[in-house]
Design a protein around this motif. Structure first.
Motif, mmCIF file in Angstrom:
data_model
loop_
_atom_site.group_PDB
_atom_site.id
_atom_site.type_symbol
_atom_site.label_atom_id
_atom_site.label_comp_id
_atom_site.label_asym_id
_atom_site.label_seq_id
_atom_site.Cartn_x
_atom_site.Cartn_y
_atom_site.Cartn_z
ATOM 1 N N SER A 1 0.827 -1.217 0.000
ATOM 2 C CA SER A 1 0.000 0.000 0.000
ATOM 3 C C SER A 1 0.857 1.261 0.000
ATOM 4 O O SER A 1 1.982 1.270 0.502
ATOM 5 N N TRP A 2 0.275 2.300 -0.574
ATOM 6 C CA TRP A 2 0.860 3.646 -0.540
ATOM 7 C C TRP A 2 -0.066 4.503 0.305
ATOM 8 O O TRP A 2 -1.202 4.755 -0.076
ATOM 9 N N ILE A 3 0.378 4.902 1.477
ATOM 10 C CA ILE A 3 -0.465 5.636 2.412
ATOM 11 C C ILE A 3 -0.062 7.103 2.418
ATOM 12 O O ILE A 3 1.102 7.431 2.670
ATOM 13 N N VAL A 4 -1.006 7.979 2.127
ATOM 14 C CA VAL A 4 -0.783 9.420 2.202
ATOM 15 C C VAL A 4 -1.517 9.936 3.427
ATOM 16 O O VAL A 4 -2.747 9.867 3.508
ATOM 17 N N ALA A 5 -0.772 10.415 4.409
ATOM 18 C CA ALA A 5 -1.346 10.978 5.633
ATOM 19 C C ALA A 5 -1.210 12.490 5.558
ATOM 20 O O ALA A 5 -0.121 13.037 5.751
ATOM 21 N N ASP A 6 -2.302 13.152 5.280
ATOM 22 C CA ASP A 6 -2.294 14.589 4.997
ATOM 23 C C ASP A 6 -2.695 15.395 6.229
ATOM 24 O O ASP A 6 -3.411 14.897 7.110
ATOM 25 N N GLU A 7 -2.229 16.631 6.311
ATOM 26 C CA GLU A 7 -2.575 17.564 7.392
ATOM 27 C C GLU A 7 -2.260 16.985 8.772
ATOM 28 O O GLU A 7 -3.017 17.173 9.730
ATOM 29 N N MET A 8 -1.131 16.313 8.875
ATOM 30 C CA MET A 8 -0.818 15.609 10.117
ATOM 31 C C MET A 8 -0.310 16.521 11.223
ATOM 32 O O MET A 8 -0.010 16.058 12.327
ATOM 33 N N GLN A 9 -0.239 17.823 10.962
ATOM 34 C CA GLN A 9 0.062 18.759 12.042
ATOM 35 C C GLN A 9 -1.086 18.794 13.053
ATOM 36 O O GLN A 9 -0.941 19.310 14.155
ATOM 37 N N GLN B 1 0.221 25.821 10.694
ATOM 38 C CA GLN B 1 -1.235 25.859 10.602
ATOM 39 C C GLN B 1 -1.859 24.792 11.500
ATOM 40 O O GLN B 1 -2.930 24.273 11.218
ATOM 41 N N ALA B 2 -1.190 24.465 12.578
ATOM 42 C CA ALA B 2 -1.660 23.422 13.479
ATOM 43 C C ALA B 2 -2.791 23.920 14.365
ATOM 44 O O ALA B 2 -2.747 25.047 14.875
ATOM 45 N N ASP B 3 -3.794 23.062 14.530
ATOM 46 C CA ASP B 3 -4.870 23.353 15.465
ATOM 47 C C ASP B 3 -4.533 22.848 16.865
ATOM 48 O O ASP B 3 -5.272 23.098 17.809
ATOM 49 N N ARG B 4 -3.412 22.127 16.965
ATOM 50 C CA ARG B 4 -2.995 21.592 18.257
ATOM 51 C C ARG B 4 -1.781 22.369 18.767
ATOM 52 O O ARG B 4 -0.939 22.789 17.982
ATOM 53 N N CYS B 5 -1.679 22.509 20.075
ATOM 54 C CA CYS B 5 -0.545 23.209 20.658
ATOM 55 C C CYS B 5 0.717 22.377 20.486
ATOM 56 O O CYS B 5 0.673 21.178 20.201
ATOM 57 N N GLU B 6 1.841 23.019 20.663
ATOM 58 C CA GLU B 6 3.124 22.375 20.400
ATOM 59 C C GLU B 6 3.325 21.106 21.218
ATOM 60 O O GLU B 6 3.858 20.109 20.724
ATOM 61 N N ASP B 7 2.890 21.097 22.468
ATOM 62 C CA ASP B 7 3.094 19.937 23.331
ATOM 63 C C ASP B 7 2.241 18.751 22.926
ATOM 64 O O ASP B 7 2.511 17.618 23.346
#
Length: 236
Positions: A148-156, A184-190
């Motif tokens: 398989s070829w898995i593309v995991a997008d917007e993983m930030q 452009q992360a919706d999650r904080c750095e930690d």
């Protein structure tokens, strides 16, 4: 029925011509894109990650390389996944339709690339046959992907736990391409899985199967207005 026609006095099979016309060409437009393409086509690199601003070709080249690998028989399946942050995190139940319909708002940019090489009817058939699979990140637990070829997008927008879970789904003859823009992360750095993973890879130093590329503003290949927008937002 097989159809044929003449091209420069040579008989060409119609189906072969169509397939050749749709051949995938990975052409870099910057030095970082060249490095990225080398990693995408390097069979020894099982996990490739690409980070940087919008418009640098991170997702487009990942999908193109997956289409190319599928067309050349290197893999049997293309898997598209991403975290659905912003819609009650990973809960898709309130959206209408099956899981493909629920994920459609997030996977549309990836399918835009696919539709340049396969018709919508062909893509729909491949989804029905699970040659193309749309798998929300939360649904990846307990699975192993082979050929398989898995593309995991917007993983930030993934957590460190989700990132680890995804990367350990890798099976025989498969490749995972992780893309995202940490700015452009919706999650904080930690709690940012992409930042966490990049830091771990940098500290490890001697990775054999994992490699990545960091795109910069100079690699933006979209309309010049994209760069201007980034200027307006003070990101350049």
């Amino acid at each position: 029925n097989t159809q044929a026609f003449l091209v420069d006095n040579t008989v060409v099979n119609f189906n072969q011509y169509v397939e050749q016309r749709r051949a995938v060409h990975l052409i870099p437009k910057s030095l970082n894109q060249e490095t990225y393409i080398e990693l995408l086509t390097d069979a020894s690199k099982s996990i490739v990650f690409a980070t940087g601003p919008a418009g640098t070709g991170k997702t487009m080249l990942a999908v193109l390389a997956g289409i190319r690998a599928y067309k050349e028989g290197e893999v049997k399946k293309i898997v598209l996944t991403r975290p659905a942050v912003g819609v009650d995190d990973e809960k898709h139940g309130f959206l209408p339709g099956d899981i493909n319909a629920k994920m459609e708002p997030w996977t549309r940019p990836l399918f835009d690339v696919m539709h340049e090489y396969w018709s919508p009817k062909e893509v729909a058939r491949m989804i029905d046959e699970q040659t193309i699979e749309i798998s929300p990140l939360a649904f990846m637990r307990g699975r192993t992907f082979k050929d398989s070829w898995i593309v995991a997008d917007e993983m930030q927008n993934a957590t460190p736990g989700q990132m680890k879970m995804l990367l350990t789904r890798l099976g025989e003859n498969s490749k995972i391409v992780v893309t995202g823009d940490t700015r452009q992360a919706d999650r904080c750095e930690d709690d940012n899985g992409l930042l966490d993973f990049k830091g771990l890879v940098a500290a490890y130093q001697h990775s054999k199967y994992v490699a990545g590329v960091e795109f910069a503003n100079r690699d933006i290949m979209r309309h010049p207005a994209v760069k201007e927008v980034l200027h307006i937002y003070g990101e350049i």
